[in-house]
Design a protein around this motif. Structure first.
Motif, PDB file in Angstrom:
ATOM      1  N   SER B  59       0.830  -1.211   0.000  1.00 33.49           N
ATOM      2  CA  SER B  59       0.000   0.000   0.000  1.00 33.49           C
ATOM      3  C   SER B  59       0.862   1.257   0.000  1.00 33.49           C
ATOM      4  CB  SER B  59      -0.957  -0.004   1.205  1.00 33.49           C
ATOM      5  OG  SER B  59      -0.221   0.261   2.386  1.00 33.49           O
ATOM      6  N   GLU B  60       2.103   1.128   0.465  1.00 36.15           N
ATOM      7  CA  GLU B  60       3.004   2.302   0.525  1.00 36.15           C
ATOM      8  C   GLU B  60       3.875   2.452  -0.714  1.00 36.15           C
ATOM      9  OE1 GLU B  60       5.624   3.407   3.674  1.00 36.15           O
ATOM     10  OE2 GLU B  60       4.442   2.317   5.162  1.00 36.15           O
ATOM     11  N   ALA B  61       4.253   1.309  -1.333  1.00 31.83           N
ATOM     12  CA  ALA B  61       5.309   1.349  -2.351  1.00 31.83           C
ATOM     13  C   ALA B  61       4.774   1.665  -3.745  1.00 31.83           C
ATOM     14  CB  ALA B  61       6.028   0.004  -2.389  1.00 31.83           C
ATOM     15  N   SER B  62       5.570   2.391  -4.528  1.00 34.97           N
ATOM     16  CA  SER B  62       5.191   2.575  -5.929  1.00 34.97           C
ATOM     17  C   SER B  62       5.900   1.542  -6.823  1.00 34.97           C
ATOM     18  CB  SER B  62       5.521   3.999  -6.386  1.00 34.97           C
ATOM     19  OG  SER B  62       6.917   4.203  -6.365  1.00 34.97           O
ATOM     20  N   LEU B  63       6.976   0.965  -6.307  1.00 36.37           N
ATOM     21  CA  LEU B  63       7.693  -0.068  -7.071  1.00 36.37           C
ATOM     22  C   LEU B  63       8.024  -1.229  -6.134  1.00 36.37           C
ATOM     23  CD1 LEU B  63       9.150  -0.889  -9.752  1.00 36.37           C
ATOM     24  CD2 LEU B  63      11.190   0.208  -8.837  1.00 36.37           C
TER      25      LEU B  63
END
Lengths: 291, 291
Positions: B59-63
């Motif tokens: 939920s936090e990461a873009s990659l």
């Protein structure tokens, strides 16, 4: 300090020359070298002080190191003994010992000869491949030590000490058997891995692009000199053939389990193979603490 | 700078973390790690800023980088895609590609996934084996690039550039076939060489004493993690079985010629094998000078 003669100024002979000079063991190093280009390289790199014909070199030297392919050594060692001056010593450094020891077993000057095998090398060859410190911390094997004179043995041991090697003793057949497994087989596995990949991967570009450091490490020995290794395989055929058969049988077992989808059995084989780590790193030799 | 999630903080995931932080690609690195000891090591070594449960990390990461054994990746990738937020990207770094690509072929978020294989590694594993610069100058393969979105591909390429890798493109089956020969086979040859020598040399002391740097190099991969390699062999059985059969056939030919005393034929095989030197050293890629 001695006058040392090195017959064969390649990787092994040349690396010895570097350390013997640095260790102040040799005052003068004479090369004997049948290849003109190698002779020129050995002089240019300062490995040897002179390159002389065999007879002349042997007449000057008190210690001679025979560092040529094992088939050539088999031809030349009896002749060297014929020519050897009283008190002089010759040792060879080849990777097979049984045939060579047998060839000079009844030579009247057998006691002036020490059958040695300093276990060290790289995949490169020739005088320009010589490396200082190549032998440091490694193992030298002496075979049939009881057939060498005390003086000859002492000189060989002093030389190995300057190189930084520890010496073990073995019967010649025992040496050839162990070396078949622990050295010669790994050369075959690597030569044949390279051959297989070259045969299948017609696009060499793929090999270059896709080979990780793992393949490079496993195939490194495939770069080794055929002129050096062919005669070793030839002289050690009996033990090597057994070793190779064991390797093929183990590969077939792996193949069978792979095709059966028997991953647990494959995992077990790999875990067993992992036991090589502490052995190669010498940890299995650590003495247990006293209770 | 991004928030990057690394699932599996072992040798590959951990080494990426080091370079992504140093290259100022990642502002925050979140680890997902099912082994408590690895999680503690990854935090202690500064590889990751936090270790979180999967849902929270995604939920936090873009990659997100999926760096776990390929059997676990096969299980987890569909679930990761289910959870992936819009615009986020996931790439895997496993050594087999066909089964994984097939497993998500019809996933509605397939375009957010990039099937990658950065070809690098060592025989060690776990967070403490992580090495800065491990990927520098090496090759990354991307499979089925036409099924990834332009944005996902661009992010994967940017990441590989920070690691210092060049990217090639291949079909997933083609990747698995080439890797069978150029990487997976050499692991089997090494695992089985180690097994064979351990089986025969009952005196481990002999292996330690007699093994030169050649054996150590050829058997290095036998130290590799069974938990990582077992699943790779399982997923690549078809191609690997062909590769292994070719290897066995070539070894049998060598064995036959050895037993026949056909040294000229052995020399020819070794000379052919020597062709691996310029290929591994990249010399065969040198462009010819223009006329």
């Amino acid at each position: 300090m001695k006058t040392v003669c090195i017959i064969g100024t390649g990787l092994i002979g040349g690396s010895m020359a570097l350390d013997l000079r640095k260790g102040e063991f040799a005052a003068r190093i004479i090369g004997v070298e049948q290849h003109a280009a190698h002779a020129a390289d050995a002089l240019a790199c300062g490995l040897v002080d002179a390159v002389l014909p065999l007879e002349e070199a042997l007449s000057e030297a008190s210690l001679t190191i025979l560092a040529i392919p094992v088939n050539a050594a088999l031809q030349l060692l009896p002749r060297i003994l014929d020519l050897l001056t009283p008190g002089a010593v010759v040792l060879d450094v080849g990777s097979t010992k049984a045939q060579l020891c047998a060839a000079v077993a009844h030579h009247p000057k057998r006691a002036q000869y020490v059958a040695a095998h300093p276990i060290a090398g790289t995949e490169n060859s020739g005088p320009r491949a010589a490396l200082a410190g190549l032998f440091q911390g490694k193992t030298n094997i002496i075979c049939e030590q009881e057939r060498s004179s005390q003086q000859a043995l002492a000189e060989a041991l002093a030389l190995m000490e300057v190189l930084g090697m520890r010496t073990l003793y073995m019967r010649a057949e025992e040496h050839d058997k162990h070396l078949a497994y622990v050295s010669h087989l790994s050369h075959i596995s690597s030569f044949v891995l390279s051959l297989t990949v070259l045969d299948i991967e017609k696009e060499e570009e793929n090999i270059f692009a896709l080979a990780g450091s793992g393949f490079a490490s496993t195939a490194r020995l495939a770069k080794s000199s055929p002129a050096m290794w062919g005669p070793i395989f030839e002289q050690n055929t009996a033990f090597l053939s057994l070793a190779l058969q064991e390797y093929i049988t183990h590969l077939q077992l792996f193949q069978q389990r792979l095709q059966q989808g028997n991953t647990p059995a494959l995992l077990q084989m790999m875990e067993e193979a992992n036991r090589i780590r502490p052995i190669l790193e010498g940890k299995s030799r650590t003495p247990q603490p006293a209770l």
